[in-house]
Design a protein around this motif. Structure first.
Motif, PDB file in Angstrom:
ATOM      1  N   GLU A  44       0.818  -1.215   0.000  1.00  0.00           N
ATOM      2  CA  GLU A  44       0.000   0.000   0.000  1.00  0.00           C
ATOM      3  C   GLU A  44       0.855   1.269   0.000  1.00  0.00           C
ATOM      4  N   GLU A  45       0.552   2.170  -0.917  1.00  0.00           N
ATOM      5  CA  GLU A  45       1.190   3.487  -0.891  1.00  0.00           C
ATOM      6  C   GLU A  45       0.342   4.385   0.009  1.00  0.00           C
ATOM      7  N   ASN A  61       5.721  -6.822   7.143  1.00  0.00           N
ATOM      8  CA  ASN A  61       5.077  -5.556   6.824  1.00  0.00           C
ATOM      9  C   ASN A  61       3.877  -5.320   7.741  1.00  0.00           C
ATOM     10  N   ASP A  62       3.338  -4.106   7.706  1.00  0.00           N
ATOM     11  CA  ASP A  62       2.278  -3.778   8.666  1.00  0.00           C
ATOM     12  C   ASP A  62       0.905  -4.306   8.247  1.00  0.00           C
ATOM     13  N   ARG A  63       0.846  -5.046   7.138  1.00  0.00           N
ATOM     14  CA  ARG A  63      -0.371  -5.779   6.755  1.00  0.00           C
ATOM     15  C   ARG A  63      -0.411  -7.153   7.429  1.00  0.00           C
ATOM     16  N   GLY A  64       0.613  -7.481   8.198  1.00  0.00           N
ATOM     17  CA  GLY A  64       0.652  -8.765   8.878  1.00  0.00           C
ATOM     18  C   GLY A  64       1.275  -9.883   8.067  1.00  0.00           C
ATOM     19  N   GLU A  65       2.055  -9.542   7.041  1.00  0.00           N
ATOM     20  CA  GLU A  65       2.720 -10.544   6.204  1.00  0.00           C
ATOM     21  C   GLU A  65       4.204 -10.635   6.557  1.00  0.00           C
ATOM     22  N   ARG A 112      -6.889   5.813   6.338  1.00  0.00           N
ATOM     23  CA  ARG A 112      -7.562   4.651   5.768  1.00  0.00           C
ATOM     24  C   ARG A 112      -6.534   3.621   5.307  1.00  0.00           C
ATOM     25  N   ARG A 113      -6.751   2.373   5.729  1.00  0.00           N
ATOM     26  CA  ARG A 113      -5.888   1.277   5.305  1.00  0.00           C
ATOM     27  C   ARG A 113      -6.757   0.153   4.760  1.00  0.00           C
TER      28      ARG A 113
END
Length: 435
Positions: free
Chosen positions: A349-350, A369-373, A402-403
């Motif tokens: 995500e940018e 990463n902060d997406r949990g990957e 927003r994410r």
């Protein structure tokens, strides 16, 4: 006879498993973000990592530490508006069973992102040092959780807690515990006797906020140096006395000194969200430094190099790798600061503050990463090459923008004994990374 003894010794040595490696503090031993264990998988299993155990946990950003068969972590439970209970937990490394807890009341009034503690516990032998978001420092018996001594930064040093809380996990240096206190009467840095809590020395002006950077020790250059990166300057101190060796001015907007300083050979790098990066060279002749280069942009959008936020960069040889203000993983020339390449592949995500944590393992990197990957990747001057990716943890923390997945995970995992230990605001778990 001698041949038979030699053969028996060989058999016994082969039967003994290779020694594991603990992760006793922020970014591992020495705070370098380097993981040295062997026997680690090359790619992730298709059906995900094998989870050894899961244990319920409450809110917090603080990553876990692992030492001597135990896992240490902190969390927070709200009880009424802005008020609640912070807690230190000790878990069995192999089973996840909670061995002890220690709680204290706290008040998060005035704190942004009031999810929970920020600082990873620091383990030193039979003691563990924990730090709450409002400045509650505890020295606990690592085996029992007994309070050996404690400090309250606000009450004892009149610390003005910065808007994003107290984040600087204390670091042990011989008999000393070095803490970023941010107190009055030149108590930005305070050093305690690690056994008794007695103040040994204090240093640096309290005329400006302490920032959020972790205290960092380095043996590079002519002497061992305590590096404190605060919103006015990059400062080097004698860790035994607090005497200032040198300072390099670097004014940081909003006090956003977050990323830990990075050292490679004689180079030392710092990087911030608005003001970008600065590289200094440590002198081999005396405790001194000179600036090699500094970014010229003060914008989070019109960036000119690397503008780190949550993520600490890595420096390998003549190249820097780090995640910038809006999630782009970038490579810089360490000699000049010039950008070599960038990619959004790692973070996807940018988005503002999109981030991940880089841990070097041999010639490759593990990136959560902060997406949990969790990602395994090769980073080189030629570019980003992804080797493997898997789902690690649910991103549970809500942020003010927003994410795609509704939340983020801003907690640095621990890599220890061929396992990864990760947490969010609901649980902590251990999963195997063994080959």
């Amino acid at each position: 006879m001698h041949q038979r003894l030699w053969y028996c010794a060989l058999v016994l040595s082969l039967a003994i498993p290779a020694r594991g490696e603990d992760w006793p503090e922020w970014r591992g031993k020495g705070r370098t973000g380097v993981w040295n264990e062997t026997g680690i998988l090359e790619t992730f299993p298709k059906d995900g990592l094998k989870v050894r155990w899961r244990t319920p946990l409450r809110g917090g950003y603080a990553g876990p530490s692992v030492a001597d068969g135990r896992v240490f972590v902190t969390d927070f439970t709200p009880t009424q508006t802005n008020k609640g209970t912070e807690r230190a937990l000790c878990l069995d490394e192999k089973t996840g069973k909670v061995l002890w807890t220690r709680e204290w009341e706290t008040d998060y009034t005035g704190l942004n992102y009031n999810v929970g503690p920020r600082a990873t516990p620091t383990v030193d032998g039979d003691r563990v040092y924990t730090l709450g978001a409002m400045g509650a420092l505890h020295c606990l018996n690592a085996r029992t959780g007994e309070v050996l001594w404690k400090k309250d930064y606000v009450k004892e040093y009149r610390t003005q807690v910065p808007v994003w809380g107290i984040t600087g996990a204390p670091i042990v240096d011989g008999p000393r515990l070095i803490a970023l206190v941010g107190g009055e009467n030149n108590a930005k840095v305070v050093v305690f006797d690690k056994m008794t809590g007695k103040e040994l020395w204090r240093a640096l002006s309290s005329d400006w906020e302490p920032g959020y950077c972790q205290p960092f020790l380095t043996g590079s250059g002519a002497a061992r140096q305590l590096v404190i990166w605060h919103p006015a300057a990059l400062s080097s101190l004698n860790p035994e006395t607090g005497a200032v060796y040198w300072e390099q001015p670097f004014k940081i907007h909003m006090g956003m000194t977050l990323a830990t300083p990075v050292v490679s050979a004689s180079r030392l790098l710092v990087s911030s969200f608005y003001n970008g990066s600065m590289m200094v060279e440590l002198s081999a002749e005396k405790p001194a430094a000179r600036m090699l280069w500094k970014g010229t942009s003060d914008s989070e959008i019109k960036t000119d190099g690397l503008h780190s936020v949550v993520s600490t960069p890595a420096m390998v040889g003549d190249y820097v790798y780090g995640i910038c203000s809006y999630g782009k993983l970038r490579c810089l020339n360490a000699k000049t600061g010039a950008r070599v390449w960038e990619t959004l592949q790692a973070t996807v995500e940018e988005a503002r503050w999109s981030s991940g944590f880089l841990v070097r393992h041999g010639e490759r990197f593990f990136i959560n990463n902060d997406r949990g990957e969790l990602i395994i990747a090769d980073l080189s001057p030629e570019g980003y090459r992804e080797i493997s990716r898997t789902k690690l943890i649910k991103p549970t923390t809500k942020v003010g923008n927003r994410r795609e997945l509704g939340g983020v995970n801003w907690s640095h995992p621990a890599y220890a004994n061929r396992h990864i230990f990760a947490r969010n605001d609901e649980e902590i778990f251990s999963a195997s990374l063994e080959k």
